[in-house]
Design an enzyme around this catalytic site. Structure first.
Site, PDB file in Angstrom:
ATOM      1  N   CYS A  88      46.728 -63.444  66.758  1.00 44.19           N
ATOM      2  CA  CYS A  88      46.910 -62.281  65.775  1.00 44.19           C
ATOM      3  C   CYS A  88      46.878 -62.784  64.195  1.00 44.19           C
ATOM      4  O   CYS A  88      46.749 -63.899  63.978  1.00 44.19           O
ATOM      5  CB  CYS A  88      48.559 -62.032  65.654  1.00 44.19           C
ATOM      6  SG  CYS A  88      49.052 -61.421  67.446  1.00 44.19           S
ATOM      7  N   GLY A 147      41.940 -60.953  65.138  1.00 43.41           N
ATOM      8  CA  GLY A 147      42.338 -59.890  66.331  1.00 43.41           C
ATOM      9  C   GLY A 147      41.629 -58.654  65.959  1.00 43.41           C
ATOM     10  O   GLY A 147      41.804 -58.062  64.997  1.00 43.41           O
ATOM     11  N   ASN A 158      52.708 -63.718  64.743  1.00 42.13           N
ATOM     12  CA  ASN A 158      51.318 -64.557  65.122  1.00 42.13           C
ATOM     13  C   ASN A 158      51.862 -65.753  65.880  1.00 42.13           C
ATOM     14  O   ASN A 158      52.565 -66.615  65.190  1.00 42.13           O
ATOM     15  CB  ASN A 158      50.585 -65.090  64.083  1.00 42.13           C
ATOM     16  CG  ASN A 158      49.266 -65.869  64.074  1.00 42.13           C
ATOM     17  OD1 ASN A 158      48.775 -65.899  65.323  1.00 42.13           O
ATOM     18  ND2 ASN A 158      48.906 -66.507  63.544  1.00 42.13           N
ATOM     19  N   GLY A 159      51.429 -65.967  67.177  1.00 40.55           N
ATOM     20  CA  GLY A 159      51.871 -67.135  67.877  1.00 40.55           C
ATOM     21  C   GLY A 159      52.292 -66.862  69.343  1.00 40.55           C
ATOM     22  O   GLY A 159      52.022 -65.630  69.700  1.00 40.55           O
ATOM     23  N   TYR A 172      37.633 -73.268  64.304  1.00 39.05           N
ATOM     24  CA  TYR A 172      36.967 -72.086  64.660  1.00 39.05           C
ATOM     25  C   TYR A 172      37.605 -70.698  64.294  1.00 39.05           C
ATOM     26  O   TYR A 172      37.055 -69.752  63.584  1.00 39.05           O
ATOM     27  CB  TYR A 172      36.967 -72.349  66.108  1.00 39.05           C
ATOM     28  CG  TYR A 172      36.604 -70.817  66.679  1.00 39.05           C
ATOM     29  CD1 TYR A 172      35.353 -70.143  66.543  1.00 39.05           C
ATOM     30  CD2 TYR A 172      37.607 -69.888  67.128  1.00 39.05           C
ATOM     31  CE1 TYR A 172      35.136 -68.806  66.904  1.00 39.05           C
ATOM     32  CE2 TYR A 172      37.173 -68.496  67.981  1.00 39.05           C
ATOM     33  CZ  TYR A 172      35.749 -68.156  67.556  1.00 39.05           C
ATOM     34  OH  TYR A 172      35.635 -66.804  68.209  1.00 39.05           O
TER      35      TYR A 172
END
Ligand code: SF4
Length: 476
Positions: free
Chosen positions: A15, A43, A117-118, A259
């Site tokens: 996310c 995302g 996010n996670g 990345y």
């Protein structure tokens, strides 16, 4: 004919999050919309915005890209002083609208919108315990577990800042959270700082975002990163901070530099672009080869290819073209035409590579399928030799902190030696950056790193592999 998700084999992060509290009558919905646009690479499965104004909460979320979900009419409708936004990646199995975020909940103390996010490693345990006590869940997202805990601990407490440290005592895993309440915008980063979160300002208004590129895109000035274990609270009086957990050695995900993050972002003091160029330079020092041209696999390998070319003195060229208009979904080719899938996305530049010894640099190899097809494509286009160079070590262990690799069986490097992978992908040689080399690429970093997918050294206890859940899924 079926419409399917167009899956390439890159690891996908869960996310991107964004939030704003306005003290300048800003159009918070539009600013959040533009912030999410900048975070779209984190995302592409679903997106949403929630706006809070005193007692009212309005939100809109759906499956798809930010540009597909929102239009002028929807944004005009989302008025308020505080907004949170979210872009989400999920595996196919968890691709459900009810898991789209922000998660908006109504509880005893009012409304709350949460963007996460996670990934929590103990979400299934927490959820089981809550369900045994009668709790109801409407999604399979671990974010709902967090919402539930906040609601429980908030009973009898007037301030959310008193509640959140208790919630942080319970949850384990990676979390960068942005929460909007009627009075405050809140940002939280897990005690190890695994996922990034930064703070910016537009005049007297504050912004929170997963990456600094989103601050740039909305005209916000970067202030600082949220510290591991810190809660930042933003309201009409400005920004205050609570160091809820004593930060130990932080463990920022090193893959942000390899990345995930956009090259124009700066995370914990390190330029993502510079880190990738440095990875390419170190790769050239560790694994030189006689060749005529260095090319990068778009887009992840481009910066590292530049570094490899600079260090080796071999000319840099564009040997692969990426079709930027291949969307999130496309109509899969019929059985027997699977190669077309890669050809739709990539094409080799014959004029650049025919008759040449090519060094192709990519950021990682996960399953190996796309790499094999690209190597074949380069050879069909006339490359005399293809030397594959990877700007990170072999990816051998699953991630439990928000990346969709759920099993070592999916990882080509955990099942095969480097020589075997070289033969599978059909390259003339294959080399990876060493872990020691990788640790030197975030020059000037003021944090430690998680490297578990390379060395299995997880920063906390993780579930058994068979019990692994991923991408916001609690697995229960
Ligand atoms: Fe990042 Fe790998 Fe650690 Fe996951 S296991 S947080 S991808 S470094």
């Amino acid at each position: 004919m079926s419409i399917e998700k167009f899956i390439f084999e890159k690891q996908e992060e869960e996310c991107g999050v964004f939030g704003i509290f306005s003290n300048n009558a800003l159009d918070v919905a539009r600013i959040t919309y533009h912030g999410l646009y900048a975070l779209q690479h984190r995302g592409q499965e679903s997106a949403g915005i929630a706006v809070i104004d005193e007692g009212t909460v309005l939100h809109h979320k759906d499956m798809g890209l930010v540009s597909e979900i929102f239009n002028r009419v929807i944004l005009d409708h989302l008025t308020g002083t505080c907004a949170v936004g979210h872009v989400r990646y999920s595996t196919t199995g968890s691709s459900k609208r009810e898991n789209a975020q922000p998660m908006v909940v109504k509880y005893k103390n009012g409304h709350m919108a949460i963007a996460h996010n996670g990934n929590l490693v103990n979400a299934a345990d927490l959820r089981n315990k809550m369900e045994e006590n009668g709790a109801l869940f409407q999604s399979t997202s671990d974010t709902e577990v967090i919402a539930n805990l906040i609601s429980r601990y908030r009973v009898g407490s007037t301030n959310i800042e008193d509640t959140l440290p208790k919630v942080m005592d319970e949850i384990q895993g990676s979390y960068a959270l942005v929460i909007a309440t009627p009075q405050k915008l809140v940002g939280i980063r897990d005690p190890l700082g695994i996922r990034p979160l930064c703070i910016g300002a537009i005049e007297d208004s504050y912004v929170l975002a997963s990456e600094s590129c989103a601050l740039d895109s909305v005209g916000a000035d970067f202030i600082r990163d949220v510290r591991p274990g810190e809660i930042v609270l933003i309201d009409k009086d400005g920004l205050t901070s609570v160091q809820a957990k004593t930060p130990g050695e932080s463990r920022l995900c090193i893959f942000e530099f390899v990345y995930f993050a956009r090259p124009d972002s700066v995370i914990d003091g390190v330029s993502v672009h510079q880190a990738r160029v440095e990875a390419g330079k170190r790769l050239a020092l560790e694994h030189p080869v006689e060749a005529d041209i260095v090319i990068g696999a778009p887009d992840g390998g481009l910066n590292a290819a530049l570094g490899y070319a600079r260090q080796s003195g071999i000319p840099y060229g564009q040997g692969l073209l990426k079709n930027r208009y291949v969307g999130r979904t496309f109509i899969q080719p019929e059985q027997g035409q699977r190669e077309i899938g890669v050809k739709i996305k990539f094409n080799a530049m014959k004029s650049e590579i025919a008759g040449k010894r090519v060094v192709m640099v990519d950021d990682s190899i996960v399953r190996g399928t796309t790499t094999r097809r690209i190597v074949q494509m380069l050879k069909s286009a006339g490359a005399k030799e293809v030397h594959m160079r990877v700007s990170s070590p072999p990816y051998r262990f699953p991630c439990y902190f928000g990346v969709d690799i759920s099993s070592t069986k999916q990882l080509i490097a955990s099942q095969n030696s480097i020589e075997e992978i070289k033969n599978i992908i059909g390259a003339d040689s294959l080399e990876f950056l060493s872990l020691e080399g990788l640790m030197k690429i975030p020059i000037g970093a003021d944090c430690g790193f998680c490297t578990a997918c390379f060395d299995g050294n997880y920063p906390m206890e993780v579930p058994e592999e068979g019990d692994k859940f991923c991408c916001g899924e609690s697995g229960v």
